[in-house]
Design an enzyme around this catalytic site. Structure first.
Site, short mmCIF file in Angstrom:
data_model
loop_
_atom_site.label_atom_id
_atom_site.label_comp_id
_atom_site.label_asym_id
_atom_site.label_seq_id
_atom_site.Cartn_x
_atom_site.Cartn_y
_atom_site.Cartn_z
CB ALA A 31 -35.41 23.01 31.02
CD GLU A 82 -19.33 2.16 44.85
OE1 GLU A 82 -18.77 3.12 45.39
OE2 GLU A 82 -19.47 2.05 43.62
CB CYS A 116 -19.33 0.43 39.60
SG CYS A 116 -19.76 2.09 40.12
CG ASN A 154 -21.39 18.66 39.39
OD1 ASN A 154 -21.08 18.07 40.43
ND2 ASN A 154 -20.50 18.98 38.47
CB THR A 158 -25.07 10.68 38.18
OG1 THR A 158 -24.12 11.06 39.19
CG2 THR A 158 -25.04 11.71 37.07
CB SER A 208 -14.95 9.67 37.18
OG SER A 208 -16.07 10.40 36.74
CG HIS A 248 -20.54 0.94 35.22
ND1 HIS A 248 -21.49 0.76 36.18
CD2 HIS A 248 -19.90 2.09 35.53
CE1 HIS A 248 -21.42 1.77 37.05
NE2 HIS A 248 -20.45 2.59 36.67
CE LYS A 257 -21.13 12.74 25.51
NZ LYS A 257 -20.55 13.86 26.22
CG ASN A 327 -24.11 4.49 38.74
OD1 ASN A 327 -24.11 3.26 38.63
ND2 ASN A 327 -23.00 5.22 38.76
CB SER A 361 -14.03 4.92 40.33
OG SER A 361 -14.91 5.51 39.41
N1 ACO Z 1 -29.97 20.68 27.63
C1 ACO Z 1 -29.29 19.66 27.06
N2 ACO Z 1 -28.04 19.30 27.45
C2 ACO Z 1 -27.46 20.01 28.43
C3 ACO Z 1 -28.10 21.08 29.07
C4 ACO Z 1 -29.41 21.42 28.61
N3 ACO Z 1 -30.11 22.43 29.16
N4 ACO Z 1 -27.28 21.58 30.01
C5 ACO Z 1 -26.15 20.85 29.96
N5 ACO Z 1 -26.26 19.89 29.01
C6 ACO Z 1 -25.29 18.85 28.67
C7 ACO Z 1 -23.86 19.29 28.66
O1 ACO Z 1 -23.52 19.87 27.42
C8 ACO Z 1 -23.14 17.99 28.91
O2 ACO Z 1 -23.10 17.26 27.71
P1 ACO Z 1 -21.71 16.69 27.17
O3 ACO Z 1 -21.19 15.73 28.22
O4 ACO Z 1 -22.07 16.00 25.93
O5 ACO Z 1 -20.82 17.85 27.00
C9 ACO Z 1 -24.08 17.24 29.86
O6 ACO Z 1 -25.35 17.88 29.72
C10 ACO Z 1 -23.66 17.33 31.31
O7 ACO Z 1 -23.41 18.67 31.62
P2 ACO Z 1 -22.06 19.08 32.37
O8 ACO Z 1 -22.05 20.54 32.53
O9 ACO Z 1 -20.89 18.42 31.73
O10 ACO Z 1 -22.37 18.38 33.76
P3 ACO Z 1 -21.60 18.54 35.12
O11 ACO Z 1 -20.14 18.77 34.86
O12 ACO Z 1 -22.32 19.51 35.96
O13 ACO Z 1 -21.79 17.08 35.76
C11 ACO Z 1 -20.96 14.79 35.81
C12 ACO Z 1 -21.74 15.86 35.02
C13 ACO Z 1 -19.48 15.15 35.80
C14 ACO Z 1 -21.19 13.46 35.12
C15 ACO Z 1 -21.48 14.74 37.27
O14 ACO Z 1 -22.84 14.44 37.27
C16 ACO Z 1 -20.73 13.70 38.11
O15 ACO Z 1 -19.69 13.99 38.65
N6 ACO Z 1 -21.31 12.46 38.27
C17 ACO Z 1 -20.69 11.39 39.07
C18 ACO Z 1 -19.45 10.79 38.44
C19 ACO Z 1 -19.74 9.82 37.32
O16 ACO Z 1 -20.84 9.32 37.16
N7 ACO Z 1 -18.69 9.46 36.52
C20 ACO Z 1 -18.80 8.48 35.47
C21 ACO Z 1 -17.85 7.29 35.57
S1 ACO Z 1 -17.48 6.78 37.20
C22 ACO Z 1 -18.87 6.09 38.00
O17 ACO Z 1 -19.49 5.17 37.53
C23 ACO Z 1 -19.34 6.64 39.28
#
Ligand code: ACO
Length: 453
Positions: A31, A82, A116, A154, A158, A208, A248, A257, A327, A361
């Site tokens: 959660a 895209e 994007c 995962n 998004t 990414s 974006h 961040k 997104n 990207s």
């Molecule tokens: N409560 C609060 N926070 C939590 C919890 C929880 N229960 N569980 C996890 N989190 C936090 C993590 O600590 C992490 O935070 P951090 O980034 O500050 O470390 C965050 O939630 C995400 O958790 P991760 O384990 O890092 O997530 P995961 O690796 O499973 O996936 C990701 C995240 C990589 C963004 C994935 O959703 C993805 O691939 N998305 C598409 C790519 C993307 O959007 N890229 C961005 C730029 S490119 C573009 O625009 C498409």
């Protein structure tokens, strides 16, 4: 022409969403991962009734009708997307049916694609056209639209979907600043769509994020140098010259961040940083290198703490659509701009400057700035831009919440029927908001037919 920029804009998102708290439960993740960890509340999605063409048709017709524009006044129309359903025929040509009644076929521009970034490229092209010898005095129309869907896993949380249309012309209420546009482009495989039969991208999530942050550093550095040269940055901070900074937004947490990272950039450039004020607590970061810090938690938490208040005033208001829809790929940055305008009043927005960061990207990225005109008159162009976006939150709140199970079966249906011909969509038409275009049929030759709700 003087003051070339955005004259009017419109944001469209479909009428249904899935709640991210419910999605966390459905996906069996801890959660708070999507809502707190990624900063997302709701994710918009569409059924098989909507495709890239309907999104574009809907947003363009809404913009034209809302602003009472004559279709003959458009001399250029370009779509950034895209979401490719045809390798040859552009979405722009589908939009030409809106111009049939008035007989205007003299309209330059086709589609532009790079993840994007396509919407930004279309915007730059249109601004350039108005500033060029090719300009015939008419408006340009820029459309940024996408359906962002990921394979289950995962990245799925998004996703999102949406469209923005922007009317470009001279004497605009939102003016593109000259001489500061900055770009960083590079060859990487962080997110791409090599499988022509699938709607889903191939994503290296971590890469990414690193590419996004590196592109941000590069663009900010160049923007800063150009702003100094242009005389619009006279102090020691680029953040200080912007009333708003719009990014974006793949998900809101990455934007927070990123904002913190800009403060870090300012800090490292500052020859005499104020450790009593803005940079208190950052003493230990004086000698770090930006490229060593993409995933450094201690650096991240120090700069997020130091930038918290500035983030709340300069960027948070622009995250409304991103938090509520997800997104929207090419439309994400401009949905951020629409959200920023929504959050302001005419009296407060006049004369303000916003800096925008566009990332696609692969990769293509740019940073540029826009300035709101100082015209506060109630019948003026700025007043109508602000009032035309005053319904954004109301429209977001009026959408239907759909359970994750239903969202999941919708995704399965899209997978099974993507590119199927002949095909008759099964999604409900009555859930679409009035004025929404929808798909009625794909015939055996893949020709798509549309109607308007
Ligand atoms: N409560 C609060 N926070 C939590 C919890 C929880 N229960 N569980 C996890 N989190 C936090 C993590 O600590 C992490 O935070 P951090 O980034 O500050 O470390 C965050 O939630 C995400 O958790 P991760 O384990 O890092 O997530 P995961 O690796 O499973 O996936 C990701 C995240 C990589 C963004 C994935 O959703 C993805 O691939 N998305 C598409 C790519 C993307 O959007 N890229 C961005 C730029 S490119 C573009 O625009 C498409």
């Amino acid at each position: 022409p003087q003051d070339v920029g955005i004259v009017a804009m419109e944001l469209y998102f479909p009428s249904q969403y899935v709640d991210q708290t419910q999605l966390e439960e459905f996906d069996g993740v801890s959660a708070g991962k999507y809502t707190v960890g990624l900063g997302q509340s709701r994710m918009g999605f569409c059924s098989d009734r909507e495709d890239i063409n309907t999104l574009c048709l809907t947003v363009v017709q809404r913009l034209i009708e809302k602003n009472n524009i004559d279709y003959r006044m458009i001399g250029r129309l370009e779509v950034g997307t895209e979401t490719i359903i045809d390798k040859s025929k552009s979405a722009k040509t589908v939009l030409m049916q809106l111009f049939e009644d008035c007989g205007n076929t003299d309209i330059e521009g086709v589609d532009t694609t790079n993840a994007c970034y396509g919407g930004t490229s279309a915007l730059f092209n249109s601004i350039n056209w108005v500033e060029s010898s090719s300009w015939d005095g008419r408006y340009a129309l820029v459309v940024a639209a996408d359906i962002a869907v990921y394979a289950s896993g995962n990245a799925r949380c998004t996703g999102g979907v949406g469209a923005v249309a922007m009317l470009i012309g001279a004497d605009a209420p939102l003016i593109m600043e000259r001489g500061v546009r900055s770009t960083h482009m590079q060859h990487v495989y962080d997110f791409y769509k090599p499988d022509m039969a699938s709607e889903y991208p191939t994503v290296d999530g971590k890469l990414s994020i690193q590419c996004y942050l590196h592109a941000l550093d590069m663009c900010y550095e160049k923007y800063t140098s150009k702003a100094i040269e242009a005389g619009i940055r006279d102090g020691n901070s680029t953040l200080d010259i912007a009333d708003g900074i719009i990014f974006h937004s793949p998900y809101c947490k990455l934007v927070q961040k990123s904002f913190a990272r800009l403060l870090l950039n300012d800090f490292l450039r500052d020859k005499n940083p104020d450790f009593q004020g803005r940079y208190s607590g950052l003493e230990a970061l004086r000698d770090i290198k930006l490229e060593d810090t993409y995933f450094d938690r201690s650096v991240e938490s120090a700069v997020m703490g130091a930038s918290k208040e500035l983030f709340a005033t300069k960027t948070k208001p622009s995250l409304l659509a991103s938090n509520q829809v997800g997104n929207m790929y090419t439309a994400s940055l401009y949905g951020g701009l629409a959200s920023y305008i929504y959050s302001e009043k005419l009296e407060s927005i006049a004369g303000k400057r916003v800096i925008l960061f566009s990332y696609g990207s692969g990769l293509a990225s740019s940073m540029f700035s826009l300035r709101f005109s100082s015209d506060k008159s109630s019948g003026g162009a700025l007043a109508s831009l602000v009032s035309s976006l005053s319904d954004v939150k109301e429209r977001l709140d009026a959408r239907n919440c759909v359970p994750p199970q239903e969202f999941d079966s919708n995704m399965k249906l899209r997978e099974q029927t993507h590119h199927l011909a002949p095909y008759v969509p099964v999604g409900s038409v009555s859930v679409l908001t009035p004025g929404t275009w929808y798909l009625t049929e794909v015939d055996s030759m893949h020709r798509r037919k549309y109607s308007r709700q």
